[in-house]
Design a protein around this motif. Structure first.
Motif, PDB file in Angstrom:
ATOM      1  N   LEU A 120     -23.638 -30.643  42.816  1.00 56.83           N
ATOM      2  CA  LEU A 120     -24.176 -29.749  43.835  1.00 56.83           C
ATOM      3  C   LEU A 120     -25.597 -30.114  44.233  1.00 56.83           C
ATOM      4  N   SER A 121     -26.368 -30.637  43.284  1.00 58.17           N
ATOM      5  CA  SER A 121     -27.756 -30.968  43.605  1.00 58.17           C
ATOM      6  C   SER A 121     -27.836 -32.068  44.656  1.00 58.17           C
ATOM      7  N   GLU A 137     -27.166 -30.376  47.963  1.00 59.05           N
ATOM      8  CA  GLU A 137     -28.321 -29.544  48.321  1.00 59.05           C
ATOM      9  C   GLU A 137     -29.467 -30.404  48.832  1.00 59.05           C
ATOM     10  N   GLU A 152     -31.595 -30.108  52.316  1.00 61.67           N
ATOM     11  CA  GLU A 152     -33.040 -29.886  52.282  1.00 61.67           C
ATOM     12  C   GLU A 152     -33.821 -31.021  52.933  1.00 61.67           C
ATOM     13  N   LEU A 173     -23.365 -23.275  49.737  1.00 59.93           N
ATOM     14  CA  LEU A 173     -24.366 -24.103  50.406  1.00 59.93           C
ATOM     15  C   LEU A 173     -24.082 -24.212  51.902  1.00 59.93           C
ATOM     16  N   ARG A 212     -25.069 -20.947  53.487  1.00 61.32           N
ATOM     17  CA  ARG A 212     -26.526 -20.764  53.527  1.00 61.32           C
ATOM     18  C   ARG A 212     -27.172 -21.594  54.631  1.00 61.32           C
ATOM     19  N   HIS A 213     -26.620 -22.806  54.859  1.00 62.13           N
ATOM     20  CA  HIS A 213     -27.244 -23.723  55.814  1.00 62.13           C
ATOM     21  C   HIS A 213     -26.512 -23.785  57.154  1.00 62.13           C
TER      22      HIS A 213
END
Length: 448
Positions: A181-182, A185, A189, A220, A223-224
């Motif tokens: 997931l990082s 993300e 970002e 995610l 959210r985005h």
């Protein structure tokens, strides 16, 4: 035991003269098989196929994973025969299009609307375009740990063999890692408000989602403001009738389907939430998106085949049969490898309905030469397949015969490990990766 491939080799040489690569799919090319041992097939029935030399094989891979019910599955053929006298292509929709769409939406939890087409590459490319149209963004976040999504430029630009794809197209894809997931993300970002969609297989033959991973991807995207696309080309009807989204309980915004939908007949689909899909329809105040318009997208033969496949899944449980047969095959081959003392170097892994075998050299590295040797031994013993992708038509006898073929191959495999020179045990060059940049020289047996 030695099989002849003389006629296959002659026809393969002729194919190379008229078809680039000698096949219409990269994975079917002759360089994916031991040299001089690439069968040219003439027919199939259940889990068996026959080639032009008269050789019979238990087949795995099953039409590049498109066959789950077996070759020439009679209920599907009966359904196809029933529509042939009614016509195939028309200038208006048929009642069969409505029935097929309602069938599809009845088993896919993450879909309100569906549009049929002929191949999943078109479906994934259209999903990308639809996501871009909906969001007004250009970038695509793509799972780079999964091998194949499309024959269209948006994906081919990410492959080693990307000649002909403009750099401007290549620059629009951002990779992320599966079960990481990082890494996803970080994509969001790094370029806030620019990612139109995230595309991935919810699971693959070798990798299951870790607890919370798919839910995290969904969160995610929410959210985005990105569209979540599941590629169900392989998982659909092989993990479950409703695909991976039915197994793992995470609903994508869009999903793409193909392979097993028609048990070999050409049909694929794009499906998803109404507010997205309707951007390609007539009930929208927003700029319309071009969504899958093709002459043969809804021809009656493949729709009839699809409906018969769905009926077979509802009547029986092909997935359970595939998983049971696959488990027996994996257990048998892995046990035989362990008994031969080579379990570290040859194994069968993956979801039991969609397995692969892995071949390693004596240093534990994946080896094309060891793969070639194993394929050679299997072919000579009547087993055809670059994998152990199974079908519901494989019988216990087919599985037992395959285990015995693998067992008989292990002395040669062990010898190659001991000497470190597997090339001495087969003729010609090792099999090659399908998506490589340069084509190696090949020797063709040419018929004048």
């Amino acid at each position: 035991m030695t099989k002849s491939f003389v006629r296959s080799s002659d026809l393969q040489a002729r194919l190379h003269r008229v078809v680039p690569g000698g096949a219409h799919t990269f994975a079917k090319a002759s360089d994916q098989y031991p040299e001089g041992m690439a069968p040219v097939l003439v027919r199939g029935r259940a889990a068996h196929v026959w080639d032009v030399d008269g050789n019979e094989f238990v087949e795995y891979g099953m039409g590049m994973r498109a066959i789950t019910l077996g070759h020439c599955f009679e209920p599907v053929l009966d359904a196809v025969r029933a529509v042939l006298d009614r016509g195939i292509a028309f200038t208006r929709p048929t009642d069969l299009e409505l029935a097929a769409a309602e069938d599809f939406l009845g088993f896919v939890p993450g879909a309100d609307m569906v549009k049929f087409c002929k191949n999943a590459s078109d479906a994934t490319a259209t999903a990308i375009r639809l996501a871009r149209g909906a969001t007004g963004r250009d970038l695509v976040a793509m799972c780079s740990d999964q091998p194949y999504f499309s024959s269209q430029d948006w994906f081919v630009g990410t492959l080693p063999i990307n000649t002909g794809v403009p750099e401007a197209v290549r620059a629009l894809v951002r990779p992320f890692g599966y079960n990481d997931l990082s890494s996803l993300e970080a994509v969001f970002e790094a370029e806030p408000g620019r990612v139109a969609c995230v595309i991935l297989e919810a699971a693959s033959a070798l990798t299951e989602p870790e607890p919370g991973y798919l839910e995290g991807v969904r969160a995610l995207c929410d959210r985005h403001g990105a569209v979540l696309v599941f590629d169900e080309t392989i998982t659909g009807l092989r993990w479950a009738l409703g695909g991976a989204q039915a197994v793992y309980g995470v609903r994508p915004d869009l999903s793409t389907w193909g392979k097993a939908m028609g048990n070999g007949f050409p049909i694929a689909a794009l499906a998803g939430r109404r507010e997205l899909m309707e951007l390609g329809g007539l009930d929208t105040d927003r700029p319309r998106v071009f969504v899958l318009s093709s002459t043969n997208g809804a021809e009656t033969v493949s729709l009839a085949a699809f409906r018969a496949v769905v009926a077979a899944y509802r009547r029986d449980d092909p997935v359970a049969t595939m998983e049971a047969r696959g488990a027996a095959l994996a257990d048998g081959v892995n046990a035989a490898a362990a008994e031969a003392g080579i379990g570290e170097y040859l194994d069968v892994v993956g979801r039991r309905s969609c397995m692969v075998f892995r071949t390693f050299d004596r240093d534990g590295r994946p080896s094309q030469a060891m793969r070639t040797l194993f394929l050679t031994e299997l072919l000579q013993r009547g087993v055809l397949g670059q994998s152990f992708v199974i079908s519901a038509a494989h019988t216990p006898a087919d599985v037992d015969a395959t285990i015995e073929a693998a067992r008989a191959a292990m002395p040669s495999y062990r010898k190659a490990l001991e000497t470190g020179r597997p090339e001495e045990l087969f003729d010609g060059r090792p099999v090659a990766p399908a998506h490589r940049l340069m084509a190696e020289p090949r020797r063709l047996r040419v018929t004048n």
